[in-house]
Design a protein around this motif. Sequence first.
Motif, PDB file in Angstrom:
ATOM      1  N   GLN A 160       0.814  -1.209   0.000  1.00 51.88           N
ATOM      2  CA  GLN A 160       0.000   0.000   0.000  1.00 51.88           C
ATOM      3  C   GLN A 160       0.853   1.266   0.000  1.00 51.88           C
ATOM      4  O   GLN A 160       0.419   2.304  -0.489  1.00 51.88           O
ATOM      5  CB  GLN A 160      -0.925   0.006   1.227  1.00 51.88           C
ATOM      6  N   THR A 161       2.052   1.187   0.545  1.00 49.43           N
ATOM      7  CA  THR A 161       2.911   2.367   0.639  1.00 49.43           C
ATOM      8  C   THR A 161       3.675   2.627  -0.646  1.00 49.43           C
ATOM      9  O   THR A 161       3.793   3.765  -1.081  1.00 49.43           O
ATOM     10  CB  THR A 161       3.910   2.193   1.800  1.00 49.43           C
ATOM     11  N   PHE A 162       4.193   1.597  -1.266  1.00 46.75           N
ATOM     12  CA  PHE A 162       5.121   1.785  -2.369  1.00 46.75           C
ATOM     13  C   PHE A 162       4.543   1.513  -3.749  1.00 46.75           C
ATOM     14  O   PHE A 162       5.282   1.508  -4.724  1.00 46.75           O
ATOM     15  CB  PHE A 162       6.359   0.915  -2.164  1.00 46.75           C
ATOM     16  N   SER A 163       3.243   1.279  -3.862  1.00 50.29           N
ATOM     17  CA  SER A 163       2.702   1.008  -5.192  1.00 50.29           C
ATOM     18  C   SER A 163       1.457   1.831  -5.462  1.00 50.29           C
ATOM     19  O   SER A 163       0.672   2.122  -4.572  1.00 50.29           O
ATOM     20  CB  SER A 163       2.377  -0.478  -5.354  1.00 50.29           C
ATOM     21  N   THR A 164       1.346   2.221  -6.710  1.00 47.46           N
ATOM     22  CA  THR A 164       0.151   2.863  -7.214  1.00 47.46           C
ATOM     23  C   THR A 164      -0.194   2.132  -8.498  1.00 47.46           C
ATOM     24  O   THR A 164       0.477   2.314  -9.518  1.00 47.46           O
ATOM     25  CB  THR A 164       0.394   4.362  -7.492  1.00 47.46           C
ATOM     26  N   GLY A 165      -1.194   1.289  -8.442  1.00 45.11           N
ATOM     27  CA  GLY A 165      -1.491   0.454  -9.598  1.00 45.11           C
ATOM     28  C   GLY A 165      -0.338  -0.504  -9.826  1.00 45.11           C
ATOM     29  O   GLY A 165       0.189  -1.091  -8.896  1.00 45.11           O
ATOM     30  N   PRO A 166       0.116  -0.618 -11.078  1.00 45.96           N
ATOM     31  CA  PRO A 166       1.217  -1.550 -11.358  1.00 45.96           C
ATOM     32  C   PRO A 166       2.601  -0.928 -11.161  1.00 45.96           C
ATOM     33  O   PRO A 166       3.600  -1.589 -11.368  1.00 45.96           O
ATOM     34  CB  PRO A 166       0.999  -1.886 -12.838  1.00 45.96           C
TER      35      PRO A 166
END
Length: 102
Positions: free
Chosen positions: A53-59
Amino acid sequence: MTIWIAITATAVGCYLVKLLGLLVPAGTLERPLVRRLAALLPVALLAALTAQQTFSTGPHVELDARAAGLAAAAVALLARAPFLVIVGAAVLVTAGVRALGG
């Protein structure tokens, strides 16, 4: 109608997993390996969820204000701060970085 099938299947699956946990013999639960896994598995899953949840936005993987907030929480945790102080530090740092445009 498809959504109700998915909801029903999920509810039945959750019930069966819960029932399976109740049917495990008590001797199995007393084994040292099982006790250690039961203690460590939730921590590992929570850490993986937090990282995702912290290090990803979508793919895509990205570093933004959330990473700074997580770092602040880690520092507060290492300083053995109370839980609310840890959460507050994460919130304040995240908000501060976002306010600065990061």
